[in-house]
Design an enzyme around this catalytic site. Structure first.
Site, short mmCIF file in Angstrom:
data_model
loop_
_atom_site.label_atom_id
_atom_site.label_comp_id
_atom_site.label_asym_id
_atom_site.label_seq_id
_atom_site.Cartn_x
_atom_site.Cartn_y
_atom_site.Cartn_z
CG ASN A 139 -5.69 -4.22 -10.53
OD1 ASN A 139 -6.86 -4.30 -10.87
ND2 ASN A 139 -4.85 -5.22 -10.67
CB SER A 181 -3.00 -8.25 -8.91
OG SER A 181 -3.22 -9.21 -9.88
CG HIS A 218 -0.34 -7.18 -13.47
ND1 HIS A 218 -1.34 -6.34 -13.88
CD2 HIS A 218 -0.94 -8.09 -12.66
CE1 HIS A 218 -2.49 -6.71 -13.33
NE2 HIS A 218 -2.26 -7.76 -12.58
CD GLU A 252 -0.65 -2.65 -15.34
OE1 GLU A 252 -0.67 -1.55 -14.78
OE2 GLU A 252 -1.41 -3.56 -15.02
#
Ligand SMILES: NC(=O)c1ccc[n+]([C@@H]2O[C@H](COP(=O)([O-])OP(=O)(O)OC[C@H]3O[C@@H](n4cnc5c(N)ncnc54)[C@H](O)[C@@H]3O)[C@@H](O)[C@H]2O)c1
Lengths: 217, 291
Positions: free
Chosen positions: B191, B120, B141, B153
Site C-alpha cells: 500500500n 492495512s 498483512h 507482509e
C-alpha cells in the site's frame, strides 16, 4: 490502413531492431514518420500529409512544432514506443496530441500503428506522457525505501509481484534495464514537475556517476 | 515457544473469513469470532462453498475437507478464544476498536498466545500499546482475497520480541503462505507504493492527460501488469481509496497520498466503482465479478 513513409535519422529508441512497422513503409505514403534521435530537427511542416509523426524522447512535441496560447495543434503528432532503459520496447505506443490536433491525423496514426501490431494510448503533450510520469516517482520511492531498509530488494520485488501481479519488481526491473537511464528520465521530468518524487533517488545518482566514469552500472 | 495448534480469527468480514479458510486448510483448529452473527453466517456459507470447490478441483480430499470443517467453529463470545495459541485480528480498521479487542483478548487468552493484526494502515506498535503483552503482537498483512493470495507482509512493533516474530514467521509458513519481512511503517510495502501511485493516476485523469481506458491500456501493455490502475481502483472502491488516503496522508503528510479532488468528487457523486455500477468505468450491476 493508411500508407506511410519513414524518415530515419538513426538510433530510434522505438524501433532499435527489425519490426513489421519498419517493413511496411513505402515511398510517398499518406503519413510521414520521423524516426530516431534527430527526428525533431528533421521535421518539416507539410499540410499535404494525412499525418506526420515525430518520435519523442523525454521532450515534448511542442519543442518540435512550437506552441502558443494553448492553440497549437496540426497534422503533426508525437509518439514513442514505451521502453524502460535498455529493456526491449513494449508494444505500447504513446501517441501525443496537442489541443488542436487534427482528428483525422489521430485516427490515421492510430490505424497505422495498430496495423503493425502495436497498441496505442492517446495522451496530451505532458512531460513524461503517461507512463514515465506515473512510473518514475514509484521507481524513486522504491530505491529510497531500499536505502531506508523497508525490506530487502528481493522481498520488495516479491511483494509487488505476488501482491499486485506485476511481472517484475521495481528493483530488478531498474537494475536489468540500467539504473543510470532511470536517472536521466526522472531528472528530465524533475525539471518540469519540480517535486521531490521526480528527483533522482540516491541509487540512481550513484549509477549515473558510475556510468559516466565508464565503469558500468 | 508453545506449538500453535488452535488459531483464533477475530472479525468474520471479507478478510477474516478468508484468513480462517487459510488456517483451516492448513490443518489448524479454527475459532472464528465476530460480534455480528450475520458476518459469521456469511463466512460459514463462503467457507463451505470454497472447500466444496477445492474438493471438486482435486485440491483437497473429502477427508481433509471434513476434518477442516469439523475443527472450525464460529462464535460471538470472546471467551471461546481461550484455547487459542495464536489470534489474528481482522476487525474494523479503527485503532480504538483494535486496541480494545487486544486488551480484552489479553485477559481471555493464555500467556503464550501470539496476537497478529491484519491492519492495512495502522501502526502495529500503536495497536499493541497498552494491551498488556506488547512483546507478543506482530503485523500479519494478508492480501485480498486471503484464501487465494499467498503473500503476507510481516512486521514487528517497537516492543515485539524477536522470538515472537520468529515464531509468527514460522506459523505464517506453516499456514502455507509466503511471508515477507517489512517494517511497522504506513502501508508496509504494497500500500505504500500503491496508494500514491493510484492517486497519481487520478491526477493524470483530472489534468486531462489521458482517458482512464488509455491509462489502463498503457500500464497493461507497457508494463505487463495484469490489471490497469483504474480497473483496480473501481474494484477496491473509490470510497476505500479515500479512507486509505486519509490514513496515509495523516501519518506521512506526503502530498502524493492526499486524496485528489476528482476522487472526492466521484465519491460525492456516488461513483464508487464496481459496487455502485460506476467508477472510472461503468458496469452492469448484475454481472458477476470475473464473468
Ligand atoms: N479488505 C481488504 O482489501 C483488506 C486487505 C488487507 C487487510 N485488510 C484489513 O483487514 C481488516 C478487516 O477488513 P475487512 O475488509 O475484512 O472488513 P469487514 O468490514 O469486511 O469486516 C470486519 C468484521 O469485523 C467485525 N468486527 C468489528 N469490530 C469487531 C470487534 N470489536 N470484535 C469482533 N468483530 C468485530 C465486523 O462485524 C465485521 O464482520 C482491517 O483491518 C483492514 O484494514 C483489509
Amino acid at each position: 490502413m493508411p500508407s506511410y513513409s519513414i524518415v530515419d535519422t538513426g538510433n530510434s529508441r522505438s524501433f532499435p531492431v527489425d519490426h513489421p512497422f519498419l517493413a511496411g513503409a513505402e515511398d510517398g505514403g499518406a503519413v510521414l514518420v520521423y524516426l530516431g534521435i534527430g527526428a525533431g530537427d528533421a521535421w518539416r511542416a507539410d499540410g499535404s500529409k494525412t499525418a506526420i509523426l515525430v518520435e519523442l524522447g523525454t521532450g515534448c512535441l511542442g519543442a518540435v512544432t512550437g506552441e502558443s496560447r494553448g492553440e497549437e495543434g496540426s497534422n503533426t503528432l508525437g509518439f514513442a514506443r514505451f521502453r524502460v532503459g535498455d529493456g526491449a520496447p513494449s508494444d505500447l505506443v504513446e501517441l501525443v496530441r496537442q489541443p488542436h490536433s487534427d482528428a483525422a491525423a489521430i485516427a490515421a496514426a492510430t490505424l497505422m500503428l495498430e496495423g503493425a501490431g502495436l497498441e496505442v494510448s492517446l495522451c496530451t503533450d505532458a512531460a513524461g506522457r503517461i507512463l514515465d510520469r506515473l512510473l518514475r516517482p514509484y521507481f524513486n520511492e522504491a530505491l529510497a525505501k531500499l536505502d531506508e531498509g523497508l525490506a530487502t530488494a528481493d522481498d520488495m520485488d516479491l511483494t509487488l509481484k505476488l501482491g499486485l501481479g506485476y511481472p517484475e519488481g521495481p528493483i530488478e526491473l531498474l537494475e536489468r534495464t540500467g539504473l543510470h537511464h532511470h536517472h536521466d528520465v526522472t531528472k528530465a521530468l524533475f525539471e518540469t514537475y519540480g517535486t521531490r518524487h521526480y528527483a533522482p533517488a540516491r541509487r540512481a545518482v550513484v549509477a549515473k556517476q558510475r556510468a559516466a566514469r565508464g565503469s558500468g552500472t | 515457544m508453545t506449538e500453535i495448534r488452535t488459531v483464533g480469527v477475530c472479525g468474520a468480514g471479507t478478510m477474516g473469513a478468508g484468513i480462517a479458510i487459510v488456517a483451516a486448510r492448513a490443518g489448524y483448529a479454527v475459532v472464528l469470532y465476530d460480534t455480528n452473527a450475520d458476518s459469521l453466517e456469511r463466512a460459514a456459507t463462503q467457507t463451505e462453498g470454497f472447500f466444496a470447490k477445492s474438493v471438486e478441483r482435486g485440491k483437497m480430499t473429502e477427508a481433509d475437507r471434513d476434518a477442516a470443517l469439523a475443527a472450525y467453529t464460529r462464535t460471538t463470545k470472546l471467551d471461546d478464544l481461550a484455547a487459542c495459541d495464536a489470534v489474528i485480528e481482522a476487525v474494523f480498521e479503527n485503532l480504538e476498536v483494535k486496541r480494545g479487542l487486544l486488551a480484552a483478548l489479553h485477559k481471555v487468552c493464555p500467556e503464550h498466545t501470539i496476537f497478529a493484526s491484519n491492519t492495512s494502515t495502522l501502526s502495529i506498535t500503536e495497536i499493541a500499546g497498552g494491551c498488556g503483552r506488547e512483546d507478543r503482537v506482530v503485523g500479519m498483512h494478508f492480501c485480498l482475497p486471503a484464501q487465494l493470495m499467498k503473500l503476507v507482509e510481516m512486521s514487528s512493533g517497537l516492543n515485539t520480541s524477536e522470538a515472537v516474530f520468529a515464531a509468527a514467521w514460522a506459523f505464517c509458513e506453516a499456514l502455507g503462505q509466503r511471508p515477507v519481512k517489512t517494517k511497522d511503517a504506513p502501508g508496509f510495502i504494497l500500500n505504500y507504493f500503491l496508494v500514491p501511485f493510484n492517486n497519481d493516476v487520478i491526477r493524470l485523469i483530472e489534468a486531462g492527460v489521458a482517458e482512464p481506458a488509455d491509462i489502463d491500456k498503457a500500464i497493461k501493455v507497457g508494463m505487463g501488469y495484469k490489471m490497469g490502475p483504474c480497473e483496480l481502483l473501481d474494484l477496491v472502491g473509490l470510497d476505500t481509496q479515500v479512507l486509505l488516503c486519509e490514513a496515509f496522508h495523516g501519518v506521512t503528510s506526503d502530498p502524493r497520498c492526499a486524496a485528489p479532488p476528482l476522487l472526492k468528487r466521484m465519491v460525492a457523486a456516488g461513483h464508487l466503482g464496481r459496487k455502485s455500477g460506476r467508477g472510472f468505468f461503468t458496469y452492469d450491476r448484475n454481472a458477476m465479478y470475473g464473468a
